[in-house]
Design an enzyme around this catalytic site. Sequence first.
Site, PDB file in Angstrom:
ATOM      1  N   HIS A   7      -7.618  -3.398   4.663  1.00 41.47           N
ATOM      2  CA  HIS A   7      -7.019  -2.045   4.610  1.00 41.47           C
ATOM      3  C   HIS A   7      -7.804  -1.203   3.596  1.00 41.47           C
ATOM      4  CE1 HIS A   7      -4.524   0.858   2.409  1.00 41.47           C
ATOM      5  NE2 HIS A   7      -3.861   1.070   3.532  1.00 41.47           N
ATOM      6  N   ASN A   8      -8.057  -1.788   2.442  1.00 44.99           N
ATOM      7  CA  ASN A   8      -8.763  -1.027   1.405  1.00 44.99           C
ATOM      8  C   ASN A   8     -10.225  -0.774   1.775  1.00 44.99           C
ATOM      9  OD1 ASN A   8      -6.319  -1.328   0.087  1.00 44.99           O
ATOM     10  ND2 ASN A   8      -7.276  -1.490  -1.910  1.00 44.99           N
ATOM     11  N   SER A  20       0.823  -1.211   0.000  1.00 39.40           N
ATOM     12  CA  SER A  20       0.000   0.000   0.000  1.00 39.40           C
ATOM     13  C   SER A  20       0.854   1.256   0.000  1.00 39.40           C
ATOM     14  CB  SER A  20      -0.919   0.028   1.218  1.00 39.40           C
ATOM     15  OG  SER A  20      -1.650   1.244   1.202  1.00 39.40           O
ATOM     16  N   GLU A  36     -10.043   2.080   3.885  1.00 40.64           N
ATOM     17  CA  GLU A  36      -9.720   3.212   2.986  1.00 40.64           C
ATOM     18  C   GLU A  36     -10.999   3.760   2.332  1.00 40.64           C
ATOM     19  OE1 GLU A  36      -6.382   2.432   0.141  1.00 40.64           O
ATOM     20  OE2 GLU A  36      -7.824   2.908  -1.428  1.00 40.64           O
ATOM     21  N   LYS A  48      -4.599  -6.703   3.351  1.00 40.66           N
ATOM     22  CA  LYS A  48      -4.606  -5.570   2.404  1.00 40.66           C
ATOM     23  C   LYS A  48      -6.043  -5.265   1.949  1.00 40.66           C
ATOM     24  CE  LYS A  48      -2.985  -2.455  -0.512  1.00 40.66           C
ATOM     25  NZ  LYS A  48      -4.018  -2.029  -1.384  1.00 40.66           N
TER      26      LYS A  48
END
Length: 474
Positions: A192-193, A135, A196, A189
């Site tokens: 995480h997104n 990232s 986000e 990940k």
Amino acid sequence: MNSNNTAQADIGLIGLAVMGSNLALNIAENGYRVAVNNRTASKIDNFVAEAGELRDQIVPNADLGDFVRSIKQPRSIIIMVKAGAPVDMTIEALLPHLDEGDAIIEAGNANYRDSVRRFEELTPKGIGFLGIGVSGGEEGARHGPSIMVGGSKAQWHNAEEVLTAISAKFNGESCCAYLGSSGAGHFVKTIHNGIEYADMQMIAEVYGVMRDGLNMSALACAEVFKSWNEGPLNSYLIEITGLVLEAVDDKTGKPLVELILDKAGQKGTGRWSAIAAQELGVAATTIEGAVAARSMSALKDERIAAEKIYGASDSVDISVTLKQLEQALLAGKIAAYAQGFAILSKASEDNKWDLPLGTIARIWRAGCIIRSGFLDQMAASYDKGVAVNLMVAPEFVEVMQQNQGALRQVVAAGALGAYPMPCLGAALAYFDSYRQSRGTANIIQGQRDFFGAHGFVLMDRDGEQHGDWPSTLD
Ligand code: 6PG
């Protein structure tokens, strides 16, 4: 092409599009020799030509076999090609050239299910598989991304030195860590997104109130975001929002943001995050709201038609202060991060990944898109081994207590002014449901038993019960 097969590279990288090129330059700049390969050979030549003084650290090879042979054994080979079928094709092509103990490191935004499958396919062949979430966008790849590693632990140790060196640093600590076996890295990940998406959507909702409810210019909004970045909201996304808002279009002299079409793209990771939450039975309503908001944004023509029927949403005078917007955003963000970590926690339990939540918070403190001041506190909370949910971690209880009132005011103002708040509204509902000891699911249980004899538990006795319900047939 200058193929130098005697050179022994420390690591290999296939895929010289922007992210791959930047990662390769980052590796070279950190003093490691990196072998590079790309399906279209001319890209390799261009890459080397543009590498400047880092050229000596690069071992280019258009032939896949020569490329593999130019890497020190046991080999670590990063694949940075388009997610999906191109990754499988690249793995397929690589396999005949690899030796037992070598590892393939898939660094794209892969669906974690693909990483689980690839790990399971390659492990019996004696080839390691590492699925790593990277990232930080283009700049992060070049100067230090956050790296979330999952997969074959033995092969991780072969690549650990290079990946640690190229990662972002927070107070000298590397933002790269091994998080678990199989698809754990790409799962982290993905979440995480998801966070986000929620974070970006909440910022967009607050911007909407500023623009339409408070009639602020883009430049005035930019100033506010810049000042917020100095306080508890300090984060990369708040910082870049200020910069996006102050940009001016060269051609018209207007704020660029006012010319950008209000249709948001999405490549899938936010959706995967929401799907994972649903499958795990975790309430991740801010992430779901953010994904839905992007889908709704795509319906531009329908929205134009509907506004003609119902009227625009800026007709009601709302009274919220900038301070309340700041506080609402803070409370909303904490709820979103709490939801993201709750997904990680449940996935860890179900998949036996043993995800280190404190470490995850720590490697998100720099390099990645969701890096924020409060992640340091979140890491500290998890390190203390507390809290089933961040919202009841002592550090965050105080923050929620101080800011939930503003969140309530802002969501109420949004409701009255018709400023949509799919994410901030979801955050408030999540907070209110989470802290409500007596909810309303008793009526759901009654209804379920009425029409389907699904049973319920009575608080004053043991075992499953059924009601003696009247018939509705007559
Ligand atoms: C990152 C970003 C990066 C990319 C997203 C964008 O962590 O560096 O998340 O991976 O910008 O994939 O995703 P959308 O196109 O779905 O917004």
